[in-house]
Design a protein around this motif. Sequence first.
Motif, PDB file in Angstrom:
ATOM      1  N   ALA A 112     -39.366 -24.117  37.106  1.00 46.79           N
ATOM      2  CA  ALA A 112     -38.159 -24.612  36.440  1.00 46.79           C
ATOM      3  C   ALA A 112     -37.337 -23.465  35.861  1.00 46.79           C
ATOM      4  O   ALA A 112     -37.854 -22.383  35.576  1.00 46.79           O
ATOM      5  CB  ALA A 112     -38.542 -25.587  35.336  1.00 46.79           C
ATOM      6  N   GLU A 113     -36.045 -23.729  35.689  1.00 50.83           N
ATOM      7  CA  GLU A 113     -35.184 -22.776  34.987  1.00 50.83           C
ATOM      8  C   GLU A 113     -35.619 -22.691  33.534  1.00 50.83           C
ATOM      9  O   GLU A 113     -36.084 -23.672  32.942  1.00 50.83           O
ATOM     10  CB  GLU A 113     -33.726 -23.243  35.086  1.00 50.83           C
ATOM     11  N   SER A 114     -35.476 -21.507  32.932  1.00 50.18           N
ATOM     12  CA  SER A 114     -35.913 -21.332  31.552  1.00 50.18           C
ATOM     13  C   SER A 114     -35.021 -20.329  30.843  1.00 50.18           C
ATOM     14  O   SER A 114     -34.236 -19.613  31.466  1.00 50.18           O
ATOM     15  CB  SER A 114     -37.375 -20.856  31.507  1.00 50.18           C
ATOM     16  N   ALA A 115     -35.145 -20.287  29.521  1.00 41.46           N
ATOM     17  CA  ALA A 115     -34.430 -19.294  28.718  1.00 41.46           C
ATOM     18  C   ALA A 115     -35.300 -18.042  28.602  1.00 41.46           C
ATOM     19  O   ALA A 115     -36.527 -18.108  28.686  1.00 41.46           O
ATOM     20  CB  ALA A 115     -34.116 -19.855  27.338  1.00 41.46           C
ATOM     21  N   HIS A 116     -34.639 -16.900  28.401  1.00 43.17           N
ATOM     22  CA  HIS A 116     -35.378 -15.648  28.388  1.00 43.17           C
ATOM     23  C   HIS A 116     -34.649 -14.641  27.503  1.00 43.17           C
ATOM     24  O   HIS A 116     -33.421 -14.662  27.410  1.00 43.17           O
ATOM     25  CB  HIS A 116     -35.494 -15.104  29.815  1.00 43.17           C
ATOM     26  N   ASP A 117     -35.416 -13.793  26.828  1.00 42.05           N
ATOM     27  CA  ASP A 117     -34.838 -12.736  25.988  1.00 42.05           C
ATOM     28  C   ASP A 117     -34.836 -11.417  26.749  1.00 42.05           C
ATOM     29  O   ASP A 117     -35.826 -11.048  27.390  1.00 42.05           O
ATOM     30  CB  ASP A 117     -35.631 -12.582  24.690  1.00 42.05           C
ATOM     31  N   LEU A 118     -33.707 -10.687  26.625  1.00 43.21           N
ATOM     32  CA  LEU A 118     -33.524  -9.436  27.345  1.00 43.21           C
ATOM     33  C   LEU A 118     -32.923  -8.402  26.405  1.00 43.21           C
ATOM     34  O   LEU A 118     -31.974  -8.697  25.656  1.00 43.21           O
ATOM     35  CB  LEU A 118     -32.594  -9.658  28.541  1.00 43.21           C
ATOM     36  N   TYR A 119     -33.480  -7.193  26.421  1.00 45.01           N
ATOM     37  CA  TYR A 119     -32.958  -6.110  25.588  1.00 45.01           C
ATOM     38  C   TYR A 119     -31.869  -5.376  26.356  1.00 45.01           C
ATOM     39  O   TYR A 119     -32.111  -4.808  27.429  1.00 45.01           O
ATOM     40  CB  TYR A 119     -34.081  -5.139  25.214  1.00 45.01           C
TER      41      TYR A 119
END
Length: 669
Positions: free
Chosen positions: A606-613
């Motif tokens: 599934a599509e998901s949220a993600h944190d990126l620096y």
Amino acid sequence: MRVGVEVGGTFTDLVAFDGDRIIITKVPSTPRSPDIGAHNALKAAGLDFTGIEDLAHGSTVATNAVLERKGARLAFVVTAGFRDILQLQRHDRRQIYDLEYRKPVPVVARRDTFEVVERVKGDGSVVTGFDEAAFRRDVLPKLVDGKYGAIAVCLLNAYANPEHERRISEIVEAALPGILVTCSHDVSRVFREFERASTTTLSAFVQPVIDRYLGGFEQRLAGDGFAGRFSVMQSNGGRLPASAMRKSAITALFSGPAAGVVGAVRQSMRSGFADVITFDMGGTSTDVCLADAGKAALANETEIDGLPIQTPVLDIVTVGGGGGSIVWVDDGGMLRVGPRSAGADPGPACYMRGGTEPTITDAQLIVGAVRPEAFLGGRMTIDTELARKAFAPLAERFGLSIEGMAESAIKLVNANIVRAIQLVSTERGRDPRDYALLPFGGGGPLHAASIADQLGVRTIVVPPNPGVISAYGLIASDFTKYATRTALMRLERGATDGVAVFRGLQKELADNFREMGFAGDLDFTFTAEMRFVGQAFEISVDFDEAGLGAITQQSLLKSFEEAHYRVFFHGLGANQKVEIVSFRVGASVPVAARQPLTMPADDGTAESAHDLYENGAWISCRHLPAGRMVVGEAVAGPLILSGATATTYLPSGWSAERDAADNIVMRKG
């Protein structure tokens, strides 16, 4: 079934077409025995060897033999007075201010270089005949007693008249049955004595290595039931049967990068992108190349370990910036990336195989661009904490957070790649903004948007399964061979005498392909290397079959002037004379079928949220498996697209769409 197996510095990749089914496999490379990694890939794919009709292979065996100096012990035969040609070399203008510069070390020692009495002029006429009696008395006993693994012969101006080289080869082969003798006229019939000598010795140096490697590979394949056609990729973007390559090892030095360019361009053409800059970021290095109208640029010369190689190669520029490239600090306190790499063993720190030094893959894991659970489609486990531990000493030294240190390393490797792209575009008279960027390899799509922004490029084409494009290129490439000959002539003769030279080379290639068992029509290309009289270097002017038939002095002059202006921004001046220096003909047999790569099916993730620096701060972005993209439906950044062989990053300000050819087309704005 058609199969391509490409051995890289970190991974060995396989792409197979079995009817409509596409099989893709990646396994760790085995640097000490590359053939083991290749067979591991074939076994891991579960292929029936008896059903393989066409097996194409590319490897770094020849390259490694030169870099590690593990070729044959070599004897070198030269014209009297030229014993020191490999030691004298040429003045290196690129290193003129380097106080610690050292000339590259030849692959043959001076003590193993032997002189023979003979002399031929540049027009092929004989000044001094070959003194066979002196050769048999003074040189042949040393060759017999020297326990040499191969012998190279490069006589002065043998490109114009090879008779003396042929006679020496006959005498040596009669005295030493089974010895591999490499003559310069068989390797490079082009002038410039040092470059020709270097090419001849390098070819002789790696020939026994390639001969043993391919011979052993063929035996192992036969033992598994393989009875199809086995071919090997060349540096010029075409392949040849293994039997022919065992006599032409010098053309296999850069087979992996060349295959990647061919595969990527074939795939981008399906979406109508013919003018592209390819950008292959693997585990050890990054290779870039420019293609106009679907044809990759060809260079007459390249080099390895500082030594020149005088043979047609794709015009590829390589920098030591791959996923496994080590991040380090030089003696001046400056941050550096590469060229040293963690390779396949032990690999980046996050691979959990004993690596402790920080690499670009570790950096991408730290900033969140690579998701541990999605690496190689979830088939390989990696550890973020080990990556952070590897970067911690650098972060402390520079007073940065671990994330900030990792981002700095990524920006540095991107800058190195931008410079490489400028070498094949801006410095060749091309504006990179007129091209689409075509990234592939395990790391290419991850870095592409940042690199495009720095170059002003507004379109990026990411092929499906970008991490195995080199393996795909092996079976998408044609069978190709080039013949080149130096024949200096003024332009006024070029329209008549020049065509005769072209036709002679064309016939030579046609005969070669018949001997290799290829029937039917060949596709030919024709190139004249031209210059103003007095210039030291030439410009390539290309013709097709139709253009060659209609060639005139004026059309030659016009074509040269256009090519010269593109590079140097000036054309023909008053009273300037033009000459043709060398002629090159290429012949190719197109492969019967070029099946396209396709996007892997949606695996249900599934599509998901993600944190990126990014840019010194953590941002929130979407994560979407690439297989879930719908054809014709645009998505916007920031977005991470994960796949089985590579990850693509779409920053803010970029949009992307999966097209009917399954390419992901990214556009700025």
